[in-house]
Design an enzyme around this catalytic site. Structure first.
Site, short mmCIF file in Angstrom:
data_model
loop_
_atom_site.label_atom_id
_atom_site.label_comp_id
_atom_site.label_asym_id
_atom_site.label_seq_id
_atom_site.Cartn_x
_atom_site.Cartn_y
_atom_site.Cartn_z
N ASP A 46 18.60 75.21 105.19
CA ASP A 46 18.77 75.41 103.75
C ASP A 46 19.40 76.77 103.42
O ASP A 46 19.28 77.26 102.31
CB ASP A 46 17.42 75.25 103.04
CG ASP A 46 16.38 76.20 103.60
OD1 ASP A 46 16.64 76.83 104.64
OD2 ASP A 46 15.30 76.32 102.99
N HIS A 89 43.41 86.23 118.52
CA HIS A 89 42.35 86.05 117.53
C HIS A 89 40.98 86.45 118.09
O HIS A 89 39.97 85.80 117.81
CB HIS A 89 42.34 84.61 117.00
CG HIS A 89 43.53 84.31 116.15
ND1 HIS A 89 43.99 83.03 115.92
CD2 HIS A 89 44.39 85.12 115.48
CE1 HIS A 89 45.06 83.08 115.15
NE2 HIS A 89 45.32 84.34 114.88
N ASP A 144 42.29 94.81 113.53
CA ASP A 144 42.94 94.01 112.49
C ASP A 144 41.85 93.67 111.50
O ASP A 144 41.00 92.81 111.77
CB ASP A 144 43.55 92.75 113.13
CG ASP A 144 44.34 91.89 112.13
OD1 ASP A 144 44.19 92.11 110.91
OD2 ASP A 144 45.07 91.00 112.58
N ASP A 199 45.38 93.02 104.65
CA ASP A 199 45.48 92.57 106.04
C ASP A 199 46.21 93.67 106.81
O ASP A 199 47.43 93.76 106.76
CB ASP A 199 46.25 91.24 106.06
CG ASP A 199 46.32 90.64 107.46
OD1 ASP A 199 45.68 91.16 108.37
OD2 ASP A 199 47.04 89.62 107.61
N HIS A 253 53.99 85.57 118.34
CA HIS A 253 53.74 85.13 116.96
C HIS A 253 54.87 85.59 116.05
O HIS A 253 55.75 86.33 116.46
CB HIS A 253 52.37 85.61 116.46
CG HIS A 253 52.18 87.10 116.45
ND1 HIS A 253 52.72 87.93 115.50
CD2 HIS A 253 51.49 87.92 117.30
CE1 HIS A 253 52.36 89.17 115.73
NE2 HIS A 253 51.63 89.21 116.84
N HIS A 281 53.44 86.85 107.14
CA HIS A 281 53.06 85.69 106.32
C HIS A 281 52.87 86.18 104.90
O HIS A 281 52.71 87.38 104.66
CB HIS A 281 51.78 85.05 106.86
CG HIS A 281 50.66 86.03 107.11
ND1 HIS A 281 49.84 86.50 106.11
CD2 HIS A 281 50.26 86.68 108.24
CE1 HIS A 281 48.97 87.36 106.62
NE2 HIS A 281 49.21 87.51 107.91
N HIS A 292 46.30 84.27 104.70
CA HIS A 292 47.55 83.56 104.98
C HIS A 292 47.85 82.79 103.71
O HIS A 292 47.40 81.67 103.53
CB HIS A 292 47.41 82.63 106.18
CG HIS A 292 47.15 83.37 107.45
ND1 HIS A 292 46.61 82.80 108.57
CD2 HIS A 292 47.35 84.68 107.79
CE1 HIS A 292 46.49 83.70 109.53
NE2 HIS A 292 46.93 84.86 109.08
N GLU A 314 54.08 92.41 110.77
CA GLU A 314 53.12 92.67 111.83
C GLU A 314 53.61 92.32 113.23
O GLU A 314 53.03 91.48 113.91
CB GLU A 314 51.82 91.91 111.55
CG GLU A 314 51.98 90.43 111.23
CD GLU A 314 50.63 89.74 111.01
OE1 GLU A 314 49.77 89.84 111.90
OE2 GLU A 314 50.45 89.11 109.96
N TYR A 337 52.05 92.14 123.62
CA TYR A 337 50.80 91.83 124.33
C TYR A 337 51.16 91.55 125.78
O TYR A 337 51.79 90.54 126.08
CB TYR A 337 50.13 90.61 123.68
CG TYR A 337 50.10 90.71 122.16
CD1 TYR A 337 49.07 91.36 121.50
CD2 TYR A 337 51.16 90.19 121.40
CE1 TYR A 337 49.06 91.50 120.12
CE2 TYR A 337 51.17 90.32 120.02
CZ TYR A 337 50.13 90.96 119.38
OH TYR A 337 50.14 91.09 118.01
N ARG A 372 49.49 95.82 118.02
CA ARG A 372 50.09 95.24 116.81
C ARG A 372 50.00 96.28 115.72
O ARG A 372 49.03 97.06 115.67
CB ARG A 372 49.34 93.96 116.40
CG ARG A 372 49.89 93.30 115.13
CD ARG A 372 49.41 91.87 114.91
NE ARG A 372 47.99 91.73 114.74
CZ ARG A 372 47.16 91.28 115.66
NH1 ARG A 372 47.64 90.89 116.83
NH2 ARG A 372 45.87 91.19 115.44
N GLU A 414 50.41 96.33 111.53
CA GLU A 414 50.56 95.40 110.41
C GLU A 414 50.36 96.10 109.08
O GLU A 414 49.35 96.78 108.87
CB GLU A 414 49.51 94.28 110.55
CG GLU A 414 49.48 93.32 109.37
CD GLU A 414 48.53 92.15 109.57
OE1 GLU A 414 47.53 92.30 110.30
OE2 GLU A 414 48.81 91.09 108.99
N1 GLY Z 1 44.48 88.93 110.30
C1 GLY Z 1 45.20 87.74 110.43
C2 GLY Z 1 46.64 88.00 110.52
O1 GLY Z 1 47.04 89.11 110.75
O2 GLY Z 1 47.43 87.15 110.30
MN MN Z 2 48.42 89.11 109.07
MN MN Z 3 45.95 90.87 110.38
#
Ligand code: GLY
Ligand code: MN
Ligand code: MN
Length: 439
Positions: free
Chosen positions: A36, A240, A257, A268, A347, A351, A358, A381, A385, A403, A405
C-alpha cells in the site's frame, strides 16, 4: 506558473481541435512501490501542461464551441477524511474555482457523463496507446453512443493522436517555462560543483549522489529529473549505470549525469572529472577531445540549422581526434562513413529537453531533420567510452568513460547554454578541485 499561462495553452489547443471535435486527456495514476506504499506522485506532463492540476484520478475534456463551457475536469470529490489523512485536494469546487475548469464532475461519474459528450462529435483526440485504461474506455464510450444511433445521435468516426498537437506546443518554450528551466539548470549546476568539491578517493558513488540530492532538496527541488548516474572509473562506460555503489579510486575519473526537476521542468547535466582533482595525461587528452566536440556542436546551434548538424559535427571532431590519438586507424571520411566511431561513441549528441528529460517534439518533419527555431531547448552531450577489455587500443585508454552534457536554448540569433555555470574546461575543473583537495 500563473493560471493565465495554462488558460492560454488551453485556448491554443481548443483552436487546433476545432468545433465539432473533442479531446480527452487522463492524469497520471499513483504507482505502487510495494503493497500500500506508492512512489511519490508525478503528474503526466501533457496533463500538467494544459491543466496545472496536480492530482491523480482526473480526466480533462476539451470541447471547442460547447456553450456550457469548453473545458471540463473530472476529478475526485472533496473528502474530509481523505483531507485529514492525506492533505489538501481540490474537489469539484477547486477544479472550477482554482483551476479554471468551466465545469467539474466527479470522476466516479465518468462512464455516465462522458458518452453524452461524445454524441455528434466527429473526431476524438486522445493520447492513443499510452494508457490502456483510457484506450479501453474510449472504445466503450463510443460503443455506448453507437448503441443509441436509433435515437438519431451520431457516434464519432475518427480517432486522432492528441500528442501531435500538444507535443508541438511543448517543443517551443514560453518565457515562463524558460524561467523554470533556468532555475532547474542553476540549481543542478551548483549541485555538480558541490559534488566536485566533495569528491575524494575512498568515498562511495552513493555518497556523491547524496551530495547532489542534498543540494537539490535544500533548494526546494525535491525530485531528480531522472535517476542520477554517478559512475567512477570504468562504470562510466555503462551508459545507464545507476547502481552508484562502487568505491571511488584515486587515479580514476568520475562521471556524474544528474539534474533536478523544478515545477515539472528538467535539467540534464553531465560532468566528468578526476577523482584526485588532476587529470592524467591520457584522461586529459580524451577529455579535451570530448570537450572540443561538444563546443563545436554547440557553436552550430542557431535558427535554421537542422537537428542532425551538431551531431555530425561532434562525430567529425571525435573521429578525427580518435585518429590523431591512435584509437582509430584509417581515413577520417571512411571511418565516419563506416561508423567506426560507434565502438567508442554509440549514442546521439542530444535530445529535446523540457518537462520530460527526453522531451517531446518531432525530430523530423516529412522525413527531413527539422530546423532549430527560437524557444526550443536541447541537450548537447557527446562522449567517449573505451571499454576496459578493448584489446584494439593501447592500455592507457582502456576503462575511460567521458561525457559532457549541457542544456541549450535556441535564441533568435544563436543559442544560450543554460548550464554554463557548471565548470567544464580542464583548467576550471582542476582549479576548483585543487582548491578543495589535499593532494
Ligand atoms: N540523463 C539522460 C540523458 O542524458 O539522456
Ligand atoms: Mn541527456
Ligand atoms: Mn544526462
Amino acid at each position: 506558473m500563473k493560471s493565465s499561462e495554462f488558460k492560454k495553452r488551453r485556448k491554443r489547443l481548443l483552436q487546433q481541435i476545432g468545433p465539432g471535435n473533442i479531446a480527452l486527456l487522463a492524469s497520471a495514476g499513483h504507482c505502487v512501490r510495494n503493497r500500500d506504499v506508492h512512489y511519490p506522485f508525478r503528474q503526466d506532463s501533457d496533463f500538467f501542461y494544459l491543466t496545472g492540476f496536480n492530482e491523480p484520478n482526473a480526466l480533462a475534456v476539451f470541447v471547442p464551441g460547447r456553450e456550457q463551457g469548453e473545458y471540463l475536469l473530472f476529478c475526485r470529490e472533496f473528502d474530509p477524511t481523505k483531507a485529514l489523512w492525506e492533505g489538501a485536494h481540490a474537489g469539484l469546487e477547486g477544479a472550477t474555482h482554482d483551476y479554471g475548469a468551466d465545469e467539474a464532475f466527479p470522476i466516479a461519474e465518468l462512464d455516465t457523463v462522458l458518452p453524452g459528450l461524445l454524441e455528434d462529435k466527429c473526431k476524438v483526440y486522445y493520447p492513443m496507446g499510452r494508457d490502456a485504461e483510457l484506450d479501453r474506455n474510449v472504445q466503450a464510450w463510443i460503443g455506448t453512443v453507437r448503441n443509441k444511433s436509433r435515437t438519431g445521435v451520431v457516434a464519432p468516426d475518427e480517432l486522432a493522436a492528441l500528442e501531435r498537437i500538444v507535443h508541438e506546443m511543448r517543443l517551443f518554450k514560453s518565457p515562463e517555462e524558460m524561467a523554470l528551466l533556468r532555475r532547474a539548470a542553476d540549481v543542478s549546476a551548483a549541485g555538480h560543483i558541490t559534488a566536485m568539491q566533495a569528491c575524494k578517493a575512498g568515498l562511495y558513488e552513493y555518497q556523491i549522489e547524496a551530495e547532489l540530492a542534498y543540494h537539490f532538496n535544500r533548494e526546494g527541488l525535491r525530485a531528480m529529473a531522472y535517476p542520477a548516474i554517478v559512475a567512477g572509473g570504468k562504470n562510466a562506460c555503462t551508459l545507464h549505470y545507476t547502481d552508484n555503489n562502487s568505491k571511488l579510486k584515486q587515479g580514476d575519473l568520475l562521471l556524474i549525469d544528474a539534474g533536478a526537476e523544478c515545477n515539472h521542468y528538467a535539467a540534464d547535466i553531465t560532468r566528468t572529472f578526476p577523482i584526485s582533482g588532476k587529470f592524467s595525461e591520457p584522461q586529459r587528452q580524451l577529455y579535451q577531445l570530448v570537450l572540443d566536440a561538444q563546443l563545436a556542436a554547440i557553436a552550430q546551434i542557431k535558427p535554421g540549422v537542422n537537428w542532425i548538424q551538431p551531431h555530425e559535427t561532434a562525430v567529425a571532431v571525435l573521429t578525427q581526434g580518435l585518429l590523431d590519438l591512435g584509437l582509430l586507424k584509417g581515413r577520417v571520411k571512411k571511418l565516419i562513413k563506416d561508423e567506426k566511431y560507434k565502438a567508442f561513441y554509440m549514442h546521439r549528441t542530444g535530445h529535446w529537453l523540457g518537462m520530460d528529460v527526453h522531451d517531446v517534439g518531432d525530430y523530423k518533419i516529412n522525413q527531413q531533420w527539422r530546423e532549430f527555431a527560437p524557444g526550443m531547448v536541447l541537450t548537447v552531450e557527446p562522449g567517449l567510452y573505451i571499454p576496459s577489455d578493448c584489446k584494439k587500443v593501447d592500455e592507457q585508454w582502456r576503462g575511460i568513460g567521458i561525457r559532457i552534457e549541457d542544456d541549450v536554448l535556441v535564441t533568435a540569433d544563436g543559442c544560450e547554454v543554460l548550464t554554463a555555470a557548471a565548470p567544464k574546461s580542464v583548467h576550471e575543473i582542476e582549479a576548483l578541485m585543487g582548491g578543495t583537495q589535499c593532494q
